[in-house]
Motif scaffolding. Structure first.
Motif, PDB file in Angstrom:
ATOM      1  N   UNK A 112     -77.890 -71.466  12.763  1.00 39.26           N
ATOM      2  CA  UNK A 112     -79.301 -71.118  12.894  1.00 39.26           C
ATOM      3  C   UNK A 112     -79.660 -70.745  14.323  1.00 39.26           C
ATOM      4  N   UNK A 113     -78.995 -71.375  15.279  1.00 38.30           N
ATOM      5  CA  UNK A 113     -79.240 -71.032  16.686  1.00 38.30           C
ATOM      6  C   UNK A 113     -78.881 -69.578  16.946  1.00 38.30           C
ATOM      7  N   UNK A 114     -77.735 -69.155  16.421  1.00 34.34           N
ATOM      8  CA  UNK A 114     -77.316 -67.767  16.577  1.00 34.34           C
ATOM      9  C   UNK A 114     -78.236 -66.802  15.855  1.00 34.34           C
ATOM     10  N   UNK A 115     -78.693 -67.192  14.663  1.00 28.41           N
ATOM     11  CA  UNK A 115     -79.604 -66.339  13.908  1.00 28.41           C
ATOM     12  C   UNK A 115     -80.921 -66.146  14.655  1.00 28.41           C
ATOM     13  N   UNK A 116     -81.417 -67.216  15.280  1.00 33.97           N
ATOM     14  CA  UNK A 116     -82.655 -67.089  16.053  1.00 33.97           C
ATOM     15  C   UNK A 116     -82.456 -66.183  17.263  1.00 33.97           C
ATOM     16  N   UNK A 117     -81.301 -66.317  17.902  1.00 33.10           N
ATOM     17  CA  UNK A 117     -81.017 -65.449  19.045  1.00 33.10           C
ATOM     18  C   UNK A 117     -80.970 -63.994  18.611  1.00 33.10           C
ATOM     19  N   UNK A 146     -71.671 -67.183   7.928  1.00 25.93           N
ATOM     20  CA  UNK A 146     -72.146 -66.086   8.764  1.00 25.93           C
ATOM     21  C   UNK A 146     -73.358 -65.362   8.180  1.00 25.93           C
ATOM     22  N   UNK A 147     -73.700 -65.647   6.938  1.00 26.13           N
ATOM     23  CA  UNK A 147     -74.721 -64.845   6.258  1.00 26.13           C
ATOM     24  C   UNK A 147     -76.127 -64.943   6.870  1.00 26.13           C
ATOM     25  N   UNK A 148     -76.563 -66.113   7.366  1.00 22.07           N
ATOM     26  CA  UNK A 148     -77.876 -66.124   8.024  1.00 22.07           C
ATOM     27  C   UNK A 148     -77.950 -65.169   9.218  1.00 22.07           C
ATOM     28  N   UNK A 149     -76.856 -65.034   9.938  1.00 19.01           N
ATOM     29  CA  UNK A 149     -76.813 -64.093  11.060  1.00 19.01           C
ATOM     30  C   UNK A 149     -76.860 -62.659  10.553  1.00 19.01           C
ATOM     31  N   UNK A 150     -76.091 -62.363   9.511  1.00 17.86           N
ATOM     32  CA  UNK A 150     -76.130 -61.012   8.928  1.00 17.86           C
ATOM     33  C   UNK A 150     -77.536 -60.677   8.414  1.00 17.86           C
ATOM     34  N   UNK A 151     -78.206 -61.658   7.850  1.00 24.64           N
ATOM     35  CA  UNK A 151     -79.547 -61.419   7.316  1.00 24.64           C
ATOM     36  C   UNK A 151     -80.503 -60.973   8.412  1.00 24.64           C
ATOM     37  N   UNK A 152     -80.403 -61.600   9.581  1.00 20.90           N
ATOM     38  CA  UNK A 152     -81.261 -61.200  10.695  1.00 20.90           C
ATOM     39  C   UNK A 152     -80.915 -59.787  11.172  1.00 20.90           C
ATOM     40  N   UNK A 153     -79.637 -59.484  11.237  1.00 18.78           N
ATOM     41  CA  UNK A 153     -79.212 -58.147  11.654  1.00 18.78           C
ATOM     42  C   UNK A 153     -79.687 -57.113  10.648  1.00 18.78           C
ATOM     43  N   UNK A 154     -79.524 -57.426   9.381  1.00 17.47           N
ATOM     44  CA  UNK A 154     -79.956 -56.524   8.317  1.00 17.47           C
ATOM     45  C   UNK A 154     -81.472 -56.326   8.342  1.00 17.47           C
TER      46      UNK A 154
END
Length: 294
Positions: A112-117, A146-154
């Motif tokens: 989640x930290x990476x997703x927020x970043x 990794x999917x929460x990070x991909x979701x933010x990128x998407x």
């Protein structure tokens, strides 16, 4: 810092979609980074024995009239090498936006930290892409972690660029520096492309020994592209050249892998292989321009 501006692509002869950023301080003798970079330079027979800084990279590309996507790799967890902080890298690149297009990197293990970043980098800075290196970061691309990070990128309309295939990282070092090649089979990115059909995905490098898997994924999934970095074109397998010349001509992207491979070397060798004249401009500039939305 204000949001990142994009270069005037009308003025450049090509877009290098794959270059690496290194810290201004150079190498870290304390964590083995110096030995790692020396081995990389030897593996690729690179003229750059020490990694150039972001300003030095910009000066080189400006002299060649080429725009370049530039990024660090966040692999702290797996390698022990301190990451080049994304914000510091963007700040260094912000004085050179006439030629540089900054991407960033976040290890998916940061959760989640990476997703927020990622969200902050897209919303506040206008970052247009994220670099992943499954082998250096020690994960399978289709790991749900990794999917929460991909979701933010998407959601932010940014690009996910994945290293694929064998890597020069750790090559020739004891145990390959602990790097495991299996993580970078491009077939794992097929799941990501299926689960995020609107996410723009780049499979980086000729994907030895999985070249046909990469071509299959890019042919089957409309949102998947291939960059041709990391190899001199004279070593491209015949099937890759065949696909560049035919059904994937609109999805192939010029990339060098600077600084270990220079655009001079790549472009010189690309000019010598049998690519149809009308396709060369697509690979060198037009395809990347469309993908980046410039």
């Amino acid at each position: 810092m204000p949001k990142l501006k994009l270069p005037n692509i009308d003025d450049v002869v090509a877009i290098d979609i794959h270059t690496h950023a290194e810290e201004p301080c150079g190498c870290h003798a304390d964590d083995g980074y110096d030995d790692f970079q020396a081995q990389m330079a030897e593996y690729f027979k690179s003229p750059n024995k020490h990694p150039p800084t972001v300003p030095e990279t910009a000066a080189y590309y400006r002299s060649k009239n080429i725009a370049a996507v530039i990024f660090p790799v966040d692999a702290e967890r797996e390698t022990g090498f301190r990451r080049y902080n994304n914000y510091e890298m963007i700040e260094a690149a912000s004085d050179h936006l006439d030629v540089l297009i900054p991407f960033v990197s976040i290890d998916p293990h940061k959760g989640k930290l990476g997703a927020r970043e990622a969200r902050k980098l897209i919303e506040d800075y206008g970052v247009r892409g994220f670099k992943f290196h499954p082998t250096m970061q020690g994960f399978y691309a289709n790991d749900r972690m990794a999917y929460p990070l991909y979701e933010e990128i998407n959601n932010g309309g940014a690009i996910a660029l994945f290293h694929t295939g064998q890597t020069g990282v750790g090559s020739g070092m004891p145990g390959g520096m602990g790097m495991r090649l299996k993580y970078s089979n491009p077939m794992y990115m097929d799941d990501v492309a299926a689960d995020f059909p609107d996410l723009k995905i780049i499979l980086a490098h000729p994907s030895f020994p999985w070249q046909e898997e990469a071509l299959s994924v890019a042919t089957h999934k409309p949102n998947v592209y291939i960059d041709l970095s990391g190899w001199s074109p004279k070593y491209f397998p015949p099937i890759l050249v065949r696909y560049i010349n035919s059904i994937l001509q609109d999805k192939m992207l010029f990339g060098s892998d600077w600084p270990v491979i220079t655009p001079d070397r790549w472009l010189s060798d690309f000019a010598k292989i049998e690519i149809r004249d009308e396709i060369r401009p697509k690979v060198l500039k037009a395809n990347a321009r469309k993908l980046l939305g410039i």
